[in-house]
Write an enzyme that holds these catalytic residues in place. Structure first.
Site, PDB file in Angstrom:
ATOM      1  N   GLY A  44      -3.002  -3.069   0.474  1.00  0.00           N
ATOM      2  CA  GLY A  44      -3.787  -4.242   0.859  1.00  0.00           C
ATOM      3  C   GLY A  44      -4.519  -4.042   2.173  1.00  0.00           C
ATOM      4  CB  CYS A  45      -3.424  -2.740   5.444  1.00  0.00           C
ATOM      5  SG  CYS A  45      -2.142  -3.993   5.714  1.00  0.00           S
ATOM      6  CB  THR A  46      -5.999   0.985   2.449  1.00  0.00           C
ATOM      7  OG1 THR A  46      -4.936   1.634   3.153  1.00  0.00           O
ATOM      8  CG2 THR A  46      -7.110   1.982   2.164  1.00  0.00           C
ATOM      9  CB  ALA A  49      -9.351  -1.151   6.779  1.00  0.00           C
TER      10      ALA A  49
END
Length: 159
Positions: A44-46, A49
């Protein structure tokens, strides 16, 4: 006190992915998209970003810079940026002081377990250093585009 639109953005002084100290005042006179995320190189963070990074040119045309913040160390941020080809700043807050000031550090629950962690959040800071918009408990899908649309509306830009 809950942070909401119109409130002054809390100050911060954090190292970026290259160890340079970054302060809120460094963005004075321009817009800042500041987002909190839990951890580098997680799905999710990738995606978040990459979504912000893909729109970085559009944000720049609207007078905004983008900075993500997580508890990860600067070396982790540098690897994350290099591996993913990101075009934004990543700030390191291992003591989560800034995350606490921005109300993005709190109790989370997953699979019956409770723990303290980053609450995925985004803040749009106006050129005067005030919060123009706040998103809490963010869902990644389409979020970067929603922030860009809000910035365009609030900045008076024409699409």
């Amino acid at each position: 006190m809950v942070l909401s639109a119109g409130a002054p953005a809390p100050d911060f002084n954090l190292p970026d992915q290259d160890g340079r100290l970054v302060r809120l005042a460094d963005f004075a006179g321009g817009w800042l998209v500041l987002y909190a995320y839990p951890k580098d190189n997680t799905p999710g963070c990738t995606q978040e970003a990459k979504d912000f990074s893909c729109l970085s040119g559009e944000f720049s045309r609207l007078g905004a810079r983008i900075a993500g913040v997580s508890p990860d160390k600067t070396a982790s941020h540098r690897r994350f940026m290099d591996q993913q080809g990101l075009d934004l700043l990543l700030l390191s807050d291992p003591d989560h002081r800034m995350l606490e000031d921005y109300q993005a550090w709190g109790l989370k629950r997953m699979m019956g377990r409770e723990y303290m962690g980053v609450i995925r959040s985004t803040w749009l800071v106006d050129p005067a250093g005030r919060l123009a918009a706040v998103w809490s408990a963010v869902k990644v899908k389409d979020h970067a585009r929603e922030v860009r649309e809000t910035l365009a509306r609030l900045s008076g830009a024409r699409d």
